[in-house]
Design a protein around this motif. Structure first.
Motif, PDB file in Angstrom:
ATOM      1  N   ALA A 111     -57.496  -2.058 -11.665  1.00 26.29           N
ATOM      2  CA  ALA A 111     -57.277  -2.912 -12.840  1.00 26.29           C
ATOM      3  C   ALA A 111     -55.980  -3.714 -12.689  1.00 26.29           C
ATOM      4  CB  ALA A 111     -57.239  -2.065 -14.107  1.00 26.29           C
ATOM      5  N   GLN A 112     -54.950  -3.097 -12.129  1.00 25.65           N
ATOM      6  CA  GLN A 112     -53.685  -3.801 -11.914  1.00 25.65           C
ATOM      7  C   GLN A 112     -53.864  -4.951 -10.924  1.00 25.65           C
ATOM      8  OE1 GLN A 112     -50.632  -1.497  -9.987  1.00 25.65           O
ATOM      9  NE2 GLN A 112     -49.025  -2.917 -10.584  1.00 25.65           N
ATOM     10  N   VAL A 113     -54.603  -4.705  -9.839  1.00 23.44           N
ATOM     11  CA  VAL A 113     -54.866  -5.762  -8.864  1.00 23.44           C
ATOM     12  C   VAL A 113     -55.643  -6.898  -9.534  1.00 23.44           C
ATOM     13  CG1 VAL A 113     -56.139  -6.337  -6.754  1.00 23.44           C
ATOM     14  CG2 VAL A 113     -54.719  -4.284  -6.822  1.00 23.44           C
ATOM     15  N   GLU A 114     -56.631  -6.577 -10.344  1.00 18.61           N
ATOM     16  CA  GLU A 114     -57.404  -7.613 -11.041  1.00 18.61           C
ATOM     17  C   GLU A 114     -56.504  -8.450 -11.947  1.00 18.61           C
ATOM     18  OE1 GLU A 114     -60.346  -5.042 -12.787  1.00 18.61           O
ATOM     19  OE2 GLU A 114     -61.835  -5.629 -11.279  1.00 18.61           O
ATOM     20  N   ARG A 115     -55.601  -7.793 -12.664  1.00 22.61           N
ATOM     21  CA  ARG A 115     -54.667  -8.501 -13.557  1.00 22.61           C
ATOM     22  C   ARG A 115     -53.752  -9.437 -12.752  1.00 22.61           C
ATOM     23  NH1 ARG A 115     -49.672  -7.563 -14.597  1.00 22.61           N
ATOM     24  NH2 ARG A 115     -49.667  -5.437 -13.834  1.00 22.61           N
ATOM     25  N   LEU A 116     -53.216  -8.917 -11.650  1.00 22.75           N
ATOM     26  CA  LEU A 116     -52.330  -9.729 -10.804  1.00 22.75           C
ATOM     27  C   LEU A 116     -53.075 -10.894 -10.166  1.00 22.75           C
ATOM     28  CD1 LEU A 116     -50.211  -6.904  -9.156  1.00 22.75           C
ATOM     29  CD2 LEU A 116     -49.371  -8.692 -10.715  1.00 22.75           C
ATOM     30  N   LEU A 117     -54.347 -10.690  -9.842  1.00 25.90           N
ATOM     31  CA  LEU A 117     -55.151 -11.794  -9.295  1.00 25.90           C
ATOM     32  C   LEU A 117     -55.298 -12.922 -10.314  1.00 25.90           C
ATOM     33  CD1 LEU A 117     -57.990 -10.001  -7.295  1.00 25.90           C
ATOM     34  CD2 LEU A 117     -56.192 -11.468  -6.394  1.00 25.90           C
TER      35      LEU A 117
ATOM     36  N   PRO B   4     -50.166 -14.194   0.762  1.00 24.89           N
ATOM     37  CA  PRO B   4     -49.066 -15.064   0.331  1.00 24.89           C
ATOM     38  C   PRO B   4     -48.354 -14.607  -0.949  1.00 24.89           C
ATOM     39  CG  PRO B   4     -51.184 -16.243   0.271  1.00 24.89           C
ATOM     40  CD  PRO B   4     -51.452 -14.859   0.715  1.00 24.89           C
ATOM     41  N   VAL B   5     -48.876 -13.618  -1.649  1.00 21.01           N
ATOM     42  CA  VAL B   5     -48.329 -13.231  -2.949  1.00 21.01           C
ATOM     43  C   VAL B   5     -47.800 -11.791  -2.875  1.00 21.01           C
ATOM     44  CG1 VAL B   5     -48.790 -13.045  -5.422  1.00 21.01           C
ATOM     45  CG2 VAL B   5     -50.007 -14.756  -4.058  1.00 21.01           C
ATOM     46  N   ALA B   6     -46.479 -11.650  -2.811  1.00 18.16           N
ATOM     47  CA  ALA B   6     -45.849 -10.338  -2.607  1.00 18.16           C
ATOM     48  C   ALA B   6     -46.292  -9.271  -3.619  1.00 18.16           C
ATOM     49  CB  ALA B   6     -44.333 -10.477  -2.600  1.00 18.16           C
ATOM     50  N   PRO B   7     -46.327  -9.557  -4.924  1.00 14.89           N
ATOM     51  CA  PRO B   7     -46.755  -8.505  -5.861  1.00 14.89           C
ATOM     52  C   PRO B   7     -48.178  -8.023  -5.597  1.00 14.89           C
ATOM     53  CG  PRO B   7     -45.782 -10.352  -7.073  1.00 14.89           C
ATOM     54  CD  PRO B   7     -45.916 -10.774  -5.643  1.00 14.89           C
ATOM     55  N   LEU B   8     -49.047  -8.930  -5.166  1.00 14.96           N
ATOM     56  CA  LEU B   8     -50.420  -8.556  -4.855  1.00 14.96           C
ATOM     57  C   LEU B   8     -50.490  -7.728  -3.577  1.00 14.96           C
ATOM     58  CD1 LEU B   8     -52.463 -11.683  -5.897  1.00 14.96           C
ATOM     59  CD2 LEU B   8     -52.955  -9.321  -6.530  1.00 14.96           C
ATOM     60  N   VAL B   9     -49.683  -8.068  -2.596  1.00 18.59           N
ATOM     61  CA  VAL B   9     -49.659  -7.297  -1.350  1.00 18.59           C
ATOM     62  C   VAL B   9     -49.261  -5.858  -1.650  1.00 18.59           C
ATOM     63  CG1 VAL B   9     -48.505  -7.025   0.892  1.00 18.59           C
ATOM     64  CG2 VAL B   9     -49.211  -9.293   0.125  1.00 18.59           C
ATOM     65  N   THR B  10     -48.245  -5.694  -2.479  1.00 12.15           N
ATOM     66  CA  THR B  10     -47.795  -4.356  -2.862  1.00 12.15           C
ATOM     67  C   THR B  10     -48.879  -3.607  -3.627  1.00 12.15           C
ATOM     68  OG1 THR B  10     -45.510  -5.130  -2.974  1.00 12.15           O
ATOM     69  CG2 THR B  10     -46.017  -3.078  -4.129  1.00 12.15           C
ATOM     70  N   ALA B  11     -49.496  -4.277  -4.587  1.00 12.85           N
ATOM     71  CA  ALA B  11     -50.530  -3.632  -5.409  1.00 12.85           C
ATOM     72  C   ALA B  11     -51.751  -3.252  -4.575  1.00 12.85           C
ATOM     73  CB  ALA B  11     -50.936  -4.554  -6.560  1.00 12.85           C
TER      74      ALA B  11
END
Length: 133
Positions: free
Chosen positions: A59-65, A112-119
């Motif tokens: 769910a967190q990955v979906e939100r960040l996307l 390309p998106v650091a928060p997404l890479v981490t998540a």
């Protein structure tokens, strides 16, 4: 008394050689004292806490996307891969190779998106910790 320089026994090949045609192989064991067992295959029961953690990370990955959609190179492909991952996780017995491939592709898409890479990295760790995969 055995003489060390004398003839030695030929090496033993405990391997299997199959050539030509179609072969259906069931349980088999090869080698000295090898054993093959037959029976039902089962996976340990799903850990509810780990399953919940994985769902939370998904769910967190979906939100960040949604938040970083414009920064992604191919947002539609990223969405498809996440959907594929979710569908496989919803299966009774998720296929490890499908999960691995979806996570690898998802990781590449969000690079390309650091928060997404981490998540996505945390999600991958959580998926790998699930019983079965």
């Amino acid at each position: 008394m055995r003489h060390e320089d004398g003839p030695q026994d030929p090496p033993v090949n405990n391997g299997i050689v199959i050539s030509g045609g179609t072969h259906y192989v069931g349980n088999q064991a090869v080698g000295h004292r090898a054993q093959a067992f037959s029976g039902s295959v089962s996976f340990p029961a799903q850990d509810p806490a780990q399953t919940a953690r994985t769902a939370e990370l998904l769910a967190q990955v979906e939100r960040l996307l949604r938040e970083h959609r414009e920064a992604l190179t191919d947002p539609d492909a990223t969405d498809r891969e996440l959907r594929r991952l979710r569908e496989e996780l919803d299966e009774e017995a998720p296929e490890p190779s499908v999960l691995r491939r979806a996570l690898d592709r998802l990781t590449a898409f969000v690079e390309p998106v650091a928060p997404l890479v981490t998540a996505v990295g945390r999600l991958a760790e959580s998926v790998q910790a699930l019983p079965g995969p």
